[in-house]
Design a protein around this motif. Structure first.
Motif, PDB file in Angstrom:
ATOM      1  N   ALA A 202      -2.047  -2.558   8.936  1.00 44.91           N
ATOM      2  CA  ALA A 202      -1.914  -1.379   8.093  1.00 44.91           C
ATOM      3  C   ALA A 202      -1.341  -1.857   6.778  1.00 44.91           C
ATOM      4  CB  ALA A 202      -1.000  -0.337   8.737  1.00 44.91           C
ATOM      5  N   GLY A 203      -1.282  -0.970   5.790  1.00 38.20           N
ATOM      6  CA  GLY A 203      -0.723  -1.394   4.512  1.00 38.20           C
ATOM      7  C   GLY A 203      -0.529  -0.236   3.567  1.00 38.20           C
ATOM      8  N   MET A 204       0.284  -0.482   2.539  1.00 38.11           N
ATOM      9  CA  MET A 204       0.577   0.557   1.554  1.00 38.11           C
ATOM     10  C   MET A 204      -0.158   0.256   0.260  1.00 38.11           C
ATOM     11  SD  MET A 204       4.281   2.109   0.487  1.00 38.11           S
ATOM     12  CE  MET A 204       4.628   2.550   2.201  1.00 38.11           C
ATOM     13  N   THR A 205      -0.911   1.245  -0.206  1.00 41.60           N
ATOM     14  CA  THR A 205      -1.676   1.051  -1.425  1.00 41.60           C
ATOM     15  C   THR A 205      -1.849   2.385  -2.140  1.00 41.60           C
ATOM     16  OG1 THR A 205      -3.662  -0.018  -2.344  1.00 41.60           O
ATOM     17  CG2 THR A 205      -3.966   1.338  -0.362  1.00 41.60           C
ATOM     18  N   THR A 206      -2.561   2.359  -3.250  1.00 48.73           N
ATOM     19  CA  THR A 206      -2.731   3.538  -4.088  1.00 48.73           C
ATOM     20  C   THR A 206      -4.206   3.751  -4.392  1.00 48.73           C
ATOM     21  OG1 THR A 206      -2.494   2.224  -6.106  1.00 48.73           O
ATOM     22  CG2 THR A 206      -0.486   3.171  -5.171  1.00 48.73           C
ATOM     23  N   ASP A 207      -4.494   4.857  -5.048  1.00 48.43           N
ATOM     24  CA  ASP A 207      -5.842   5.068  -5.573  1.00 48.43           C
ATOM     25  C   ASP A 207      -6.052   4.178  -6.802  1.00 48.43           C
ATOM     26  OD1 ASP A 207      -7.288   7.050  -4.026  1.00 48.43           O
ATOM     27  OD2 ASP A 207      -5.710   8.456  -4.578  1.00 48.43           O
ATOM     28  N   PRO A 208      -7.305   3.693  -7.028  1.00 44.72           N
ATOM     29  CA  PRO A 208      -8.542   4.065  -6.338  1.00 44.72           C
ATOM     30  C   PRO A 208      -8.813   3.309  -5.039  1.00 44.72           C
ATOM     31  CG  PRO A 208      -9.035   2.577  -8.128  1.00 44.72           C
ATOM     32  CD  PRO A 208      -7.553   2.837  -8.208  1.00 44.72           C
ATOM     33  N   THR A 209      -7.906   2.399  -4.635  1.00 40.66           N
ATOM     34  CA  THR A 209      -8.122   1.644  -3.395  1.00 40.66           C
ATOM     35  C   THR A 209      -8.237   2.577  -2.199  1.00 40.66           C
ATOM     36  OG1 THR A 209      -6.836  -0.173  -4.349  1.00 40.66           O
ATOM     37  CG2 THR A 209      -7.251  -0.256  -1.984  1.00 40.66           C
ATOM     38  N   VAL A 210      -7.368   3.607  -2.142  1.00 39.19           N
ATOM     39  CA  VAL A 210      -7.393   4.555  -1.019  1.00 39.19           C
ATOM     40  C   VAL A 210      -8.756   5.235  -0.922  1.00 39.19           C
ATOM     41  CG1 VAL A 210      -6.413   6.682  -0.073  1.00 39.19           C
ATOM     42  CG2 VAL A 210      -4.909   4.985  -1.130  1.00 39.19           C
ATOM     43  N   ALA A 211      -9.244   5.738  -2.047  1.00 39.72           N
ATOM     44  CA  ALA A 211     -10.527   6.443  -2.057  1.00 39.72           C
ATOM     45  C   ALA A 211     -11.661   5.532  -1.601  1.00 39.72           C
ATOM     46  CB  ALA A 211     -10.815   6.979  -3.457  1.00 39.72           C
ATOM     47  N   THR A 212     -11.617   4.270  -2.020  1.00 38.58           N
ATOM     48  CA  THR A 212     -12.661   3.319  -1.629  1.00 38.58           C
ATOM     49  C   THR A 212     -12.631   3.042  -0.132  1.00 38.58           C
ATOM     50  OG1 THR A 212     -12.517   2.273  -3.818  1.00 38.58           O
ATOM     51  CG2 THR A 212     -13.598   1.018  -2.078  1.00 38.58           C
ATOM     52  N   ILE A 213     -11.423   2.871   0.420  1.00 33.11           N
ATOM     53  CA  ILE A 213     -11.289   2.614   1.867  1.00 33.11           C
ATOM     54  C   ILE A 213     -11.834   3.784   2.676  1.00 33.11           C
ATOM     55  CG2 ILE A 213      -9.595   2.388   3.747  1.00 33.11           C
ATOM     56  CD1 ILE A 213      -7.872   0.754   1.752  1.00 33.11           C
ATOM     57  N   LEU A 214     -11.475   4.998   2.268  1.00 33.91           N
ATOM     58  CA  LEU A 214     -11.935   6.178   3.000  1.00 33.91           C
ATOM     59  C   LEU A 214     -13.448   6.352   2.865  1.00 33.91           C
ATOM     60  CD1 LEU A 214      -9.076   8.731   2.171  1.00 33.91           C
ATOM     61  CD2 LEU A 214      -9.328   7.253   4.182  1.00 33.91           C
ATOM     62  N   ALA A 215     -13.988   6.055   1.692  1.00 39.94           N
ATOM     63  CA  ALA A 215     -15.435   6.167   1.484  1.00 39.94           C
ATOM     64  C   ALA A 215     -16.196   5.152   2.339  1.00 39.94           C
ATOM     65  CB  ALA A 215     -15.775   5.976   0.012  1.00 39.94           C
ATOM     66  N   LYS A 216     -15.600   3.981   2.531  1.00 40.75           N
ATOM     67  CA  LYS A 216     -16.227   2.929   3.334  1.00 40.75           C
ATOM     68  C   LYS A 216     -15.920   3.084   4.825  1.00 40.75           C
ATOM     69  CE  LYS A 216     -16.166  -1.325   1.903  1.00 40.75           C
ATOM     70  NZ  LYS A 216     -15.712  -2.646   1.402  1.00 40.75           N
TER      71      LYS A 216
END
Length: 353
Positions: A202-216
């Motif tokens: 697991a890990g802590m990050t921010t957008d736009p990384t979050v949006a990309t992970i959820l989209a993928k």
């Protein structure tokens, strides 16, 4: 503070992976090292600001202010530099490579107990804007921070604010910091790759990384701190994070320049509060959307609630940050922190008046 031997290989792999981050980060390292001191106050005043990831939505006001022309309007020649993690922005500031840093407010407390006088002069946010993402492989094992024991947890860098918050969430939920392994994986492609490969659970990050992970569909949200409500639930109060912070001595000797910076940033925060995420996305560099402007606008929309409208430090925010840091950081736990010296509202209040 960390068990360096245990983390060496992990940190090395994370640092190697950072080479695939945006080109602006690579350029920043070389440019910053060759930097010169800011010129005196007046028209065209040169100011270098290091940002802990220019393309992160949590630090969006930095580039947006430049794109809106607000620095120029104040007679400032602002050079924005970028490093993958806020802790590297902190280092650049303290070493004198730059005059300002855009990063998390919590660094001001950490630096104070290390004998460095640094203060937030414009508070961009009242929530961290961070999200704890769990990989699909580990989703059945990690249902809450109580399950962090024995897990590899991604952070932007060791000693970064994501590292601070991760350790706090562990301690708050009964897990010792010695029972987790923070792994420096940066943000963007390097974070996503680590999650997909299983280098982190697991890990802590921010957008736009979050949006990309959820989209993928590469992971799931475990804790969402992009809103004041999410911050309160996870941390027990408002958590001022993204800010412009500077060395106190420099602030006191360059008040005219600092006031111009505050004017520009406060104008941007007000502009953000009256424009849509799509309108904000349109103002940003084209490569920030990574070819998907709709997804980028959605990432901005998810993060917008974290931003202040006036740059003023939220009430009780510093106390929440101190509580979080004291929970796991032995340096701060046993120190008397003078919170009044970690931020100033002198400039933003004049800017909003």
């Amino acid at each position: 503070m960390h068990k360096s031997a245990r983390y060496a290989a992990l940190a090395a792999s994370g640092l190697l992976a950072l080479s695939s981050l945006t080109a602006c980060a690579d350029d920043a390292s070389t440019t910053a090292s060759a930097g010169s001191a800011a010129k005196g106050d007046g028209k065209g005043t040169k100011v270098k600001i290091m940002v802990g990831g220019l393309d992160k939505v949590i630090y969006l006001p930095a580039m947006l202010t430049q794109r809106l022309g607000y620095f120029d309007a104040e007679g400032l020649d602002v050079e924005l530099l970028s490093e993958p993690a806020g802790v590297q922005a902190e280092t650049a500031l303290v070493s004198g490579q730059v005059q300002g840093a855009v990063g998390f407010y919590d660094h001001t407390l950490d630096l104070q107990v290390k004998g460095k006088a640094v203060e937030s002069v414009v508070q961009f946010s009242h929530a961290p804007g961070e999200v704890e993402i769990v990989s699909n492989k580990a989703a059945d094992e990690i249902k809450s921070p109580k399950d962090f024991k024995g897990k590899k947890l991604g952070v932007t860098g060791l000693g970064s604010s994501t590292n601070f918050l991760t350790e706090y969430l562990a301690v708050k939920n009964g897990v010792r910091t010695s029972d987790i392994t923070p792994v420096a994986v940066g943000a963007g492609p390097t974070f996503i790759s680590a999650l997909e490969r299983g280098s982190i659970d697991a890990g802590m990050t921010t957008d736009p990384t979050v949006a990309t992970i959820l989209a993928k569909n590469a992971g799931r949200v475990l804790i969402d701190m992009r809103t004041p409500e999410g911050s309160d639930a996870a941390l027990g109060g408002p958590y001022p994070s993204s800010s412009l912070y500077m060395q106190t001595d420099w602030v006191n000797s360059h008040k005219d320049t600092v006031q111009k910076l505050a004017n520009a940033f406060v104008k941007t925060l007000k502009w953000m509060s009256t424009h849509s995420a799509a309108e904000i996305a349109d103002k940003m560099p084209a490569d920030y959307s990574q070819g998907d402007k709709t997804l980028y606008a959605a990432a901005i929309q998810s993060t917008l609630p974290m931003f202040t409208k006036d740059g003023v430090m939220p009430a009780n925010g510093p106390e929440t940050v101190e509580k979080v840091l004291k929970a796991f950081n032995p340096n701060i736990k046993n120190a008397d922190v003078d919170l009044s010296k970690t931020y100033t509202t002198e400039f933003v209040k004049k800017a909003t008046g």
